[in-house]
Design a protein around this motif. Structure first.
Motif, mmCIF file in Angstrom:
data_model
loop_
_atom_site.group_PDB
_atom_site.id
_atom_site.type_symbol
_atom_site.label_atom_id
_atom_site.label_comp_id
_atom_site.label_asym_id
_atom_site.label_seq_id
_atom_site.Cartn_x
_atom_site.Cartn_y
_atom_site.Cartn_z
ATOM 1 N N GLN A 98 70.481 -84.368 37.797
ATOM 2 C CA GLN A 98 70.119 -84.619 39.195
ATOM 3 C C GLN A 98 69.221 -85.838 39.349
ATOM 4 O O GLN A 98 69.255 -86.521 40.376
ATOM 5 N N ALA A 99 68.440 -86.127 38.311
ATOM 6 C CA ALA A 99 67.562 -87.302 38.386
ATOM 7 C C ALA A 99 68.371 -88.587 38.466
ATOM 8 O O ALA A 99 67.914 -89.591 39.012
ATOM 9 N N SER A 100 69.607 -88.568 37.922
ATOM 10 C CA SER A 100 70.424 -89.784 37.905
ATOM 11 C C SER A 100 71.016 -90.112 39.266
ATOM 12 O O SER A 100 71.464 -91.239 39.493
ATOM 13 N N ILE A 101 71.053 -89.142 40.192
ATOM 14 C CA ILE A 101 71.587 -89.408 41.526
ATOM 15 C C ILE A 101 70.538 -89.156 42.614
ATOM 16 O O ILE A 101 70.862 -89.119 43.807
ATOM 17 N N LYS A 102 69.306 -88.995 42.156
ATOM 18 C CA LYS A 102 68.232 -88.756 43.118
ATOM 19 C C LYS A 102 68.134 -89.911 44.114
ATOM 20 O O LYS A 102 68.170 -91.075 43.736
ATOM 21 N N ASP A 103 68.044 -89.572 45.390
ATOM 22 C CA ASP A 103 67.925 -90.540 46.484
ATOM 23 C C ASP A 103 69.189 -91.378 46.694
ATOM 24 O O ASP A 103 69.190 -92.284 47.521
ATOM 25 N N ALA A 104 70.263 -91.106 45.951
ATOM 26 C CA ALA A 104 71.496 -91.874 46.127
ATOM 27 C C ALA A 104 72.441 -91.215 47.126
ATOM 28 O O ALA A 104 73.279 -91.888 47.722
ATOM 29 N N LEU A 105 72.329 -89.917 47.282
ATOM 30 C CA LEU A 105 73.187 -89.205 48.224
ATOM 31 C C LEU A 105 72.766 -89.511 49.657
ATOM 32 O O LEU A 105 71.568 -89.564 49.974
ATOM 33 N N VAL A 106 73.758 -89.725 50.517
ATOM 34 C CA VAL A 106 73.477 -90.062 51.912
ATOM 35 C C VAL A 106 72.979 -88.816 52.647
ATOM 36 O O VAL A 106 73.554 -87.727 52.517
ATOM 37 N N MET A 107 71.923 -88.996 53.385
ATOM 38 C CA MET A 107 71.398 -87.881 54.168
ATOM 39 C C MET A 107 72.392 -87.517 55.265
ATOM 40 O O MET A 107 72.964 -88.396 55.925
ATOM 41 N N PRO A 108 72.642 -86.238 55.476
ATOM 42 C CA PRO A 108 73.574 -85.838 56.543
ATOM 43 C C PRO A 108 73.037 -86.229 57.911
ATOM 44 O O PRO A 108 71.828 -86.387 58.111
ATOM 45 N N LEU A 109 73.960 -86.388 58.843
ATOM 46 C CA LEU A 109 73.555 -86.734 60.203
ATOM 47 C C LEU A 109 72.786 -85.576 60.831
ATOM 48 O O LEU A 109 72.994 -84.397 60.491
#
Length: 498
Positions: A282-293
């Protein structure tokens, strides 16, 4: 007796007495020297014996110290193995000053590539032994180490720990050498990790392939010289694509291509929306996922087809800039060629530049080669204009089928509100049509080649905002995770193309 006779006799007596005294002195000196030698020799012998005794005691002390520290080390090694996640059995071998402790997993069947791991471990041990000078004792600890990457993914890897005796410091030094081979295992089925585990569907892998193509172009000194080869690469598949898994990235083997690249690596954060989070740290994609609307807000997208047009599109861009609105432009390749400056401006001002084919044919009515040409030629001219490949596609007339979608290999963006500007060519009717059919999460279709449409846009924007809509490009509306072989009418209306 005369005086002379007496004197002579006296002298002779004295000489005789002197002769008698000389041997006595010599004897005394000899006795004294012998005494000194005996005393000195005794002292020396005593000192030598004392030194030899002290040296022996020192050696004995050092031996005891070494034996004690060796025992403690072996106790630590074995205790560590008892506490290791992977249960194992010990095999010990001693050769000269080298002791090897090899730990074999009890459950070898749980490790799909155990033979390869063990062979590498044996090679690593042999290498250490060959390099050892035999001057100081060493202990080689070989094992297959198991570590948890995620709850569902485990990694098995050869590991050597080398302990060397440091005579000067009277202690053991430690050095660890991991092997090059890693066996990543899906704990759900106890099988080696596959691309299907990582990406779940061909659609997600095709989305990743778009990222790969752009990366190859970005890494090339001149993307325009290699773009044909890159665009012509065969589609990757879950079953036939070779890859190497790393905890923070994935590397794909590439077919022969003009770039000369045999492999390309992507950090998981670059493809976070398409990778299965169960199998990446999870650390490798931390902050990379787009926040939902925000579910408490209303969103809508404005899209414009068939441009750019040298007369109407710049005016539309002026309006959008003044209103602070970002839109999506589905452009025709044949118009991009003639208006590159407009395309570049749209991109630089934050609008999404997407593909609408090169010459607007109905793709379900042409052969596969024509579809490929329409898509690739548009990709090329858009790349030449802005240095980026379009990632989204709108088929002319909305016509698409599974065969065409596979060739296009981009998300298909449809529409859910048709302004019918192509039919009415009336500002009022365009505005009213949108007002009557708009809804939250809708994608509005318009054309930036019609003057009436451009004139209606500022009023449409004002009315939408007055009704509480936030206007965003389609990529943002869809959460930056639209994928090929699917078509979208909104973020909540996704349909596989079957």
């Amino acid at each position: 007796m005369n005086k002379n006779s007496y004197s002579h006799s006296t002298r002779n007596g004295r000489r005789a007495r002197r002769k008698q005294h000389i041997p006595k002195k010599l004897a005394l000196l000899s006795l004294f020297a012998s005494t000194l030698l005996l005393v000195g020799g005794g002292v020396y012998i005593a000192h030598a014996l004392q030194s030899r005794s002290t040296a022996k005691e020192t050696v004995d002390d050092q031996d005891n110290d070494y034996n004690k520290k060796e025992a403690l080390l072996l106790e630590k090694i074995r205790q560590d193995q008892k506490e290791a996640a992977l249960a194992s059995t010990e095999q010990t071998e001693v050769t000269d000053k080298v002791q090897t402790l090899l730990y074999d997993p009890v459950q070898k069947g749980a490790i799909p590539r155990f033979s390869a791991l063990k062979n590498e471990l044996a090679t690593m041990i042999d290498t250490v032994k060959r390099k050892h000078s035999n001057q100081q004792p060493i202990k080689i600890v070989g094992q297959v180490k198991m570590s948890n990457v995620t709850d569902q993914l485990k990694n098995y890897q050869p590991l050597l720990t080398i302990y060397s005796w440091d005579e000067k410091n009277r202690s053991w030094s430690e050095k660890t050498e991991p092997g090059a081979t890693s066996d990543f295992v899906n704990q759900k089925n106890n099988q080696e990790l596959t691309l299907t585990d990582l990406f779940t569907s061909e659609a997600n892998l095709l989305a990743v392939q778009q990222v790969i193509k752009q990366k190859l172009l970005d890494d090339s000194p001149d993307g325009n010289t290699v773009i044909d080869s890159i665009l012509s690469m065969p589609n990757m598949s879950l079953k036939n694509t070779s890859f190497t898994y790393h905890p923070d990235k994935i590397s794909f083997n590439l077919p022969e291509n003009a770039t000369g690249s045999k492999e390309v690596s992507l950090a998981y954060r670059e493809i976070a929306e398409y990778v299965n989070p169960e199998f990446v740290d999870q650390a490798s994609i931390k902050d990379a996922l787009v926040m939902p609307l925000d579910p408490n807000k209303k969103y809508i997208s404005l899209t414009f087809d068939d441009g750019p047009n040298p007369k109407t599109t710049p005016k539309l861009l002026d309006i959008l800039k003044e209103k602070g609105v970002k839109a999506t432009f589905f452009m025709l390749g044949q118009n991009v060629v003639k208006n590159e400056a407009i395309v570049k401006r749209a991109d630089e001002e934050g609008h999404e530049v997407a593909s609408h084919s090169y010459s607007h044919p109905q793709l379900t009515a042409v052969d596969a080669e024509r579809i490929k040409t329409e898509v690739q030629n548009t990709d090329k001219v858009i790349y030449h204009a802005i240095g980026k490949l379009p990632t989204d596609f709108r088929p002319p007339y909305g016509a698409v089928d599974p065969d065409a979608a596979a060739i296009i290999s981009k998300p298909i963006i449809q529409w859910s509100v048709d302004s019918q500007d192509w039919q009415s060519h009336s500002i009022d009717k365009i505005i009213q049509r949108i007002h009557d059919t708009e809804y939250n999460d809708a994608i509005i279709l318009m054309h930036d080649i019609y003057p009436e449409t451009v004139d209606a846009v500022p009023i449409v924007i004002d009315r939408l905002r007055a009704e509480g809509y936030e206007i965003i490009p389609t990529k943002q509306l869809l959460g930056n995770k639209a994928k090929p072989m699917h078509m979208y009418y909104g973020s909540t209306d996704e349909r596989p193309i079957q």
